[in-house]
Design an enzyme around this catalytic site. Structure first.
Site, PDB file in Angstrom:
ATOM      1  N   CYS A  48      -4.621   5.235  -5.376  1.00  0.00           N
ATOM      2  CA  CYS A  48      -4.358   3.945  -5.038  1.00  0.00           C
ATOM      3  C   CYS A  48      -2.521   4.149  -5.286  1.00  0.00           C
ATOM      4  CB  CYS A  48      -4.708   2.850  -5.695  1.00  0.00           C
ATOM      5  SG  CYS A  48      -3.968   1.309  -5.414  1.00  0.00           S
ATOM      6  N   CYS A 101       0.635  -1.225   0.046  1.00  0.00           N
ATOM      7  CA  CYS A 101      -0.048   0.012  -0.106  1.00  0.00           C
ATOM      8  C   CYS A 101       1.005   1.067   0.135  1.00  0.00           C
ATOM      9  CB  CYS A 101      -1.029  -0.075   1.224  1.00  0.00           C
ATOM     10  SG  CYS A 101      -2.034   1.432   1.109  1.00  0.00           S
TER      11      CYS A 101
END
Length: 281
Positions: free
Chosen positions: A220, A83
């Site tokens: 993202c 992430c």
């Protein structure tokens, strides 16, 4: 910025809420004690109506190979391998705490480098992309640059699997309806994130994203990296690009040592989960 208070002697569990370009996270600092995050806790916390709500959850743990270990969870309780925006947010928190302008963090993706950038931004090296079908991973040996799916997408691994589609107008794409069909395609045995990318110039991309286990998000990080890699592989862009996502702008630079991503971070608040909430798990 101060470390969260130790909750080991209380009936609650402390956490932070952070975001990078609206890609939001719950962060739990478990250093000095055993890991506390379970699938049940991640799923309960991820519920925006009955929990706290997040795109991903990040747990900071003690490390013997880097400054910290960092684990990631999706809002449906599944694990995430990487992430990028959470890495930048936690990196800023830890650099402030340690009085450093750089940091190493050990993730499932490997040991990542984080450093302070100009104008209060934070950069993370997300490592080299995984371009072999086994590493993405895909379920069969096929050309990752041209998947046999509608839209002729590209498959890229960045710790998470990604399916990048190049479209004429990202704004008009029905991400909510198209995303799940790619996410759950049998070609992706671990499911996949799905990016819809519009090339505006050799160094300018507009991207929208559907994240596996979460849905539409405002940004993202690993998806931005995968999109930059896919666009360069297709000969559409240079290695250094700016990318507009729903939540703002990121800079991606695919260098010899990996894909560097730079952008803003925000530490929104500190809070604690009640014992009553924890007892429902």
């Amino acid at each position: 910025m101060h470390p969260m208070k130790d909750s080991s002697a209380s009936d609650s569990l402390n956490f932070m809420k952070m975001h990078g370009l609206g890609n939001d996270f719950v962060v739990i600092d478990s250093r000095g004690r055993n890991a506390v995050v379970t699938q049940a806790l991640a799923k309960a916390l991820g519920d925006r109506n009955r929990g706290v709500g997040f795109d991903q959850l990040a747990e900071i743990r003690d490390s013997i190979v880097a400054d910290i270990d960092l684990d990631f969870w999706n809002s449906d309780g599944s694990r995430a391998g990487a992430c990028g925006n959470a890495s930048r947010c936690v990196g800023q928190y830890m650099m402030d705490q340690l009085g450093q302008d750089h940091l190493t963090m050990n993730t499932e993706r490997g040991v990542l480098q984080v450093k302070a950038a100009e104008n209060g931004l934070v950069s993370v090296n997300m490592g080299q992309p995984q371009l072999n079908w086994k590493d993405v991973p895909l379920s069969q040996d096929i050309d990752t640059l041209h998947l046999p799916l509608n839209g002729d997408p590209v498959a890229v691994g960045m710790g998470n699997p990604h399916c990048v589609l190049f479209v004429a107008d990202a704004e008009s794409e029905d991400v909510a309806s198209r995303g799940p069909s790619y996410e759950n395609n049998p070609l992706f045995p671990q499911r996949t994130n799905v990016e819809f990318a519009q090339i505006r110039s050799r160094n300018d991309i507009r991207m929208r994203v559907w994240e596996r286990g979460t849905g539409i998000t405002l940004a993202c990080g690993s998806g931005a990296c995968a999109t930059a890699v896919a666009a360069h592989q297709r000969g559409l862009t240079d290695r250094l690009v700016r990318m507009e996502v729903d939540g703002g702008w990121l800079t991606l630079d695919w260098r010899d040592d990996g894909v560097w991503m730079t952008g803003p971070t925000a530490h929104v608040f500190d809070a604690a989960l009640s014992q009553a909430f924890l007892e429902t798990l």
